[in-house]
Design a protein around this motif. Structure first.
Motif, PDB file in Angstrom:
ATOM      1  N   LEU A  28       0.842  -1.190   0.000  1.00 28.58           N
ATOM      2  CA  LEU A  28       0.000   0.000   0.000  1.00 28.58           C
ATOM      3  C   LEU A  28       0.878   1.240   0.000  1.00 28.58           C
ATOM      4  O   LEU A  28       1.974   1.220   0.565  1.00 28.58           O
ATOM      5  CB  LEU A  28      -0.900   0.042   1.245  1.00 28.58           C
ATOM      6  CG  LEU A  28      -1.957  -1.039   1.420  1.00 28.58           C
ATOM      7  CD1 LEU A  28      -2.582  -0.911   2.801  1.00 28.58           C
ATOM      8  CD2 LEU A  28      -3.026  -0.948   0.341  1.00 28.58           C
ATOM      9  N   GLU A  32      -2.399   5.486   1.499  1.00 25.91           N
ATOM     10  CA  GLU A  32      -3.459   4.480   1.679  1.00 25.91           C
ATOM     11  C   GLU A  32      -3.414   3.871   3.075  1.00 25.91           C
ATOM     12  O   GLU A  32      -4.464   3.611   3.672  1.00 25.91           O
ATOM     13  CB  GLU A  32      -3.307   3.379   0.631  1.00 25.91           C
ATOM     14  CG  GLU A  32      -3.728   3.810  -0.764  1.00 25.91           C
ATOM     15  CD  GLU A  32      -3.349   2.795  -1.825  1.00 25.91           C
ATOM     16  OE1 GLU A  32      -4.171   2.586  -2.742  1.00 25.91           O
ATOM     17  OE2 GLU A  32      -2.242   2.212  -1.754  1.00 25.91           O
ATOM     18  N   ARG A  33      -2.214   3.658   3.612  1.00 29.78           N
ATOM     19  CA  ARG A  33      -2.098   3.116   4.967  1.00 29.78           C
ATOM     20  C   ARG A  33      -2.720   4.066   5.986  1.00 29.78           C
ATOM     21  O   ARG A  33      -3.459   3.644   6.880  1.00 29.78           O
ATOM     22  CB  ARG A  33      -0.618   2.876   5.315  1.00 29.78           C
ATOM     23  CG  ARG A  33       0.036   1.744   4.534  1.00 29.78           C
ATOM     24  CD  ARG A  33       1.537   1.688   4.801  1.00 29.78           C
ATOM     25  NE  ARG A  33       1.819   1.340   6.180  1.00 29.78           N
ATOM     26  CZ  ARG A  33       1.943   0.095   6.632  1.00 29.78           C
ATOM     27  NH1 ARG A  33       1.789  -0.917   5.820  1.00 29.78           N
ATOM     28  NH2 ARG A  33       2.222  -0.133   7.906  1.00 29.78           N
ATOM     29  N   ILE A  35      -4.984   6.450   5.437  1.00 26.22           N
ATOM     30  CA  ILE A  35      -6.438   6.517   5.228  1.00 26.22           C
ATOM     31  C   ILE A  35      -7.120   5.321   5.882  1.00 26.22           C
ATOM     32  O   ILE A  35      -8.135   5.467   6.576  1.00 26.22           O
ATOM     33  CB  ILE A  35      -6.770   6.586   3.722  1.00 26.22           C
ATOM     34  CG1 ILE A  35      -6.384   7.963   3.163  1.00 26.22           C
ATOM     35  CG2 ILE A  35      -8.260   6.311   3.480  1.00 26.22           C
ATOM     36  CD1 ILE A  35      -6.458   8.053   1.655  1.00 26.22           C
ATOM     37  N   ARG A  36      -6.571   4.142   5.699  1.00 31.67           N
ATOM     38  CA  ARG A  36      -7.149   2.925   6.278  1.00 31.67           C
ATOM     39  C   ARG A  36      -7.229   3.023   7.798  1.00 31.67           C
ATOM     40  O   ARG A  36      -8.243   2.637   8.403  1.00 31.67           O
ATOM     41  CB  ARG A  36      -6.296   1.712   5.876  1.00 31.67           C
ATOM     42  CG  ARG A  36      -6.839   0.380   6.374  1.00 31.67           C
ATOM     43  CD  ARG A  36      -5.926  -0.759   5.972  1.00 31.67           C
ATOM     44  NE  ARG A  36      -4.614  -0.657   6.602  1.00 31.67           N
ATOM     45  CZ  ARG A  36      -3.615  -1.514   6.394  1.00 31.67           C
ATOM     46  NH1 ARG A  36      -3.770  -2.512   5.543  1.00 31.67           N
ATOM     47  NH2 ARG A  36      -2.456  -1.346   6.999  1.00 31.67           N
ATOM     48  N   GLU A  37      -6.198   3.549   8.429  1.00 34.70           N
ATOM     49  CA  GLU A  37      -6.193   3.676   9.888  1.00 34.70           C
ATOM     50  C   GLU A  37      -7.151   4.768  10.357  1.00 34.70           C
ATOM     51  O   GLU A  37      -7.864   4.606  11.356  1.00 34.70           O
ATOM     52  CB  GLU A  37      -4.776   3.961  10.379  1.00 34.70           C
ATOM     53  CG  GLU A  37      -3.767   2.862  10.084  1.00 34.70           C
ATOM     54  CD  GLU A  37      -4.126   1.538  10.736  1.00 34.70           C
ATOM     55  OE1 GLU A  37      -4.451   1.530  11.929  1.00 34.70           O
ATOM     56  OE2 GLU A  37      -4.083   0.504  10.040  1.00 34.70           O
ATOM     57  N   GLU A  39      -9.836   5.916   8.864  1.00 31.12           N
ATOM     58  CA  GLU A  39     -11.257   5.652   8.598  1.00 31.12           C
ATOM     59  C   GLU A  39     -11.957   5.024   9.792  1.00 31.12           C
ATOM     60  O   GLU A  39     -13.181   5.130   9.913  1.00 31.12           O
ATOM     61  CB  GLU A  39     -11.410   4.759   7.365  1.00 31.12           C
ATOM     62  CG  GLU A  39     -11.232   5.513   6.055  1.00 31.12           C
ATOM     63  CD  GLU A  39     -11.350   4.628   4.837  1.00 31.12           C
ATOM     64  OE1 GLU A  39     -11.740   5.132   3.772  1.00 31.12           O
ATOM     65  OE2 GLU A  39     -11.034   3.412   4.937  1.00 31.12           O
ATOM     66  N   THR A  40     -11.215   4.412  10.681  1.00 28.21           N
ATOM     67  CA  THR A  40     -11.824   3.770  11.848  1.00 28.21           C
ATOM     68  C   THR A  40     -12.112   4.755  12.976  1.00 28.21           C
ATOM     69  O   THR A  40     -12.841   4.420  13.909  1.00 28.21           O
ATOM     70  CB  THR A  40     -10.906   2.649  12.393  1.00 28.21           C
ATOM     71  OG1 THR A  40      -9.715   3.231  12.924  1.00 28.21           O
ATOM     72  CG2 THR A  40     -10.544   1.657  11.296  1.00 28.21           C
ATOM     73  N   PHE A  58      -7.443   8.788  -4.522  1.00 33.33           N
ATOM     74  CA  PHE A  58      -7.575   8.055  -3.259  1.00 33.33           C
ATOM     75  C   PHE A  58      -8.970   8.174  -2.652  1.00 33.33           C
ATOM     76  O   PHE A  58      -9.238   7.614  -1.594  1.00 33.33           O
ATOM     77  CB  PHE A  58      -6.513   8.523  -2.269  1.00 33.33           C
ATOM     78  CG  PHE A  58      -5.115   8.162  -2.701  1.00 33.33           C
ATOM     79  CD1 PHE A  58      -4.618   6.891  -2.478  1.00 33.33           C
ATOM     80  CD2 PHE A  58      -4.326   9.080  -3.380  1.00 33.33           C
ATOM     81  CE1 PHE A  58      -3.344   6.541  -2.892  1.00 33.33           C
ATOM     82  CE2 PHE A  58      -3.051   8.749  -3.801  1.00 33.33           C
ATOM     83  CZ  PHE A  58      -2.547   7.476  -3.566  1.00 33.33           C
ATOM     84  N   LYS A  60     -10.697  10.701  -1.361  1.00 34.35           N
ATOM     85  CA  LYS A  60     -10.951  11.634  -0.263  1.00 34.35           C
ATOM     86  C   LYS A  60     -10.845  13.058  -0.792  1.00 34.35           C
ATOM     87  O   LYS A  60     -10.166  13.328  -1.779  1.00 34.35           O
ATOM     88  CB  LYS A  60      -9.948  11.427   0.885  1.00 34.35           C
ATOM     89  CG  LYS A  60      -9.968  10.028   1.489  1.00 34.35           C
ATOM     90  CD  LYS A  60     -11.316   9.684   2.107  1.00 34.35           C
ATOM     91  CE  LYS A  60     -11.348   8.274   2.651  1.00 34.35           C
ATOM     92  NZ  LYS A  60     -12.686   7.885   3.147  1.00 34.35           N
ATOM     93  N   ASN A  99      -0.975   4.795  13.592  1.00 34.51           N
ATOM     94  CA  ASN A  99      -2.102   3.869  13.438  1.00 34.51           C
ATOM     95  C   ASN A  99      -3.299   4.288  14.281  1.00 34.51           C
ATOM     96  O   ASN A  99      -3.265   5.283  15.014  1.00 34.51           O
ATOM     97  CB  ASN A  99      -1.671   2.436  13.761  1.00 34.51           C
ATOM     98  CG  ASN A  99      -1.278   2.229  15.211  1.00 34.51           C
ATOM     99  OD1 ASN A  99      -1.517   3.066  16.081  1.00 34.51           O
ATOM    100  ND2 ASN A  99      -0.662   1.088  15.487  1.00 34.51           N
ATOM    101  N   ARG A 100      -4.365   3.510  14.169  1.00 32.88           N
ATOM    102  CA  ARG A 100      -5.620   3.869  14.837  1.00 32.88           C
ATOM    103  C   ARG A 100      -5.468   3.942  16.352  1.00 32.88           C
ATOM    104  O   ARG A 100      -6.158   4.724  17.002  1.00 32.88           O
ATOM    105  CB  ARG A 100      -6.710   2.873  14.439  1.00 32.88           C
ATOM    106  CG  ARG A 100      -6.481   1.442  14.877  1.00 32.88           C
ATOM    107  CD  ARG A 100      -7.391   0.484  14.147  1.00 32.88           C
ATOM    108  NE  ARG A 100      -7.008   0.355  12.742  1.00 32.88           N
ATOM    109  CZ  ARG A 100      -7.682  -0.362  11.849  1.00 32.88           C
ATOM    110  NH1 ARG A 100      -8.767  -1.011  12.208  1.00 32.88           N
ATOM    111  NH2 ARG A 100      -7.271  -0.435  10.590  1.00 32.88           N
TER     112      ARG A 100
END
Length: 226
Positions: A28, A32-33, A35-37, A39-40, A58, A60, A99-100
């Motif tokens: 990724l 993208e990494r 965004i993935r974190e 989004e939660t 992407f 957003k 990260n999240r």
């Protein structure tokens, strides 16, 4: 708590030689990494970037600087200006392991700050007087023994007027600005516990090709080196 997340991208990347947001780690891109974190934990994600066309793929919203060439302060300003939420996460696109868990820790501290401010307001109302010298928290920053990290942070949108004033005056050093805010810090063991990562991963920045190679080796080995 509704929150806007601002990913700062679009810098010159002069030392890296290519766009740091678009470097790949584990299949990724760094963007993208993140965004993935995010989004939660975030209600909305915006990418503060210099050129919309680069980042629109992407999925957003991309916001552009109103003060081009003014560095990360201008990117943060663009993100905050587009925000409608009281608290906003900010993360740089060269922080691949954020990260999240880290983002949740920042938001939990922001929620606690809001509860404290509300209690003070209620107490001052009951006393029919002012709240004295109380100043609400405006920023929550990650901090390691080496330094504070203003681009792994949460900001109250109320900082926007002061931020814009500094941009107009050409005072662009981000740490000098954050030192003027009412700031709390999350640091050391708390960062590692929140993220589930070694401390050196939490705020790791990729500025040069050798940083990128180190991040790749860490990710592949699953452990900290050096």
């Amino acid at each position: 708590m509704n929150t806007t997340a601002i990913i700062l991208a679009g810098g010159r990347s002069s030392r890296m030689g290519s766009d740091k947001a678009l470097l790949e780690l584990g299949g990724l891109t760094v963007l993208e990494r993140l965004i993935r974190e995010l989004e939660t934990v975030a209600s909305r994600i915006v990418i503060a970037g210099g050129t919309k066309a680069v980042y629109e793929r992407f999925g957003k919203e991309v916001v552009t600087d109103r003060y081009p060439g003014a560095g990360p302060l201008a990117g943060l300003h663009a993100g905050l200006e587009s925000s409608t939420t009281r608290w906003n996460l900010a993360v740089a696109c060269d922080t691949p392991f954020a990260n999240r868990g880290l983002f949740r820790a920042l938001l939990e501290r922001a929620e606690a700050a809001e509860e404290t401010a509300a209690r003070v307001d209620r107490a001052s109302d009951l006393a029919a007087g002012a709240s004295g010298g109380f100043a609400p928290t405006e920023a929550i920053l990650a901090r390691t023994p080496e330094r504070a990290h203003p681009l792994l942070a949460a900001y109250r949108r109320s900082v926007l007027p002061g931020l814009e004033a500094r941009l107009r005056e050409g005072r662009l050093k981000m740490t000098a600005w954050t030192e003027t805010l009412c700031t709390e810090y999350i640091e050391g063991e708390a960062l590692a516990n929140a993220s589930g990562l070694p401390l050196e991963w939490c705020t790791f920045n990729m500025n040069k090709p050798e940083d990128y190679e180190l991040a790749r080796s860490w990710l592949e080995s699953g452990r900290s080196e050096g």
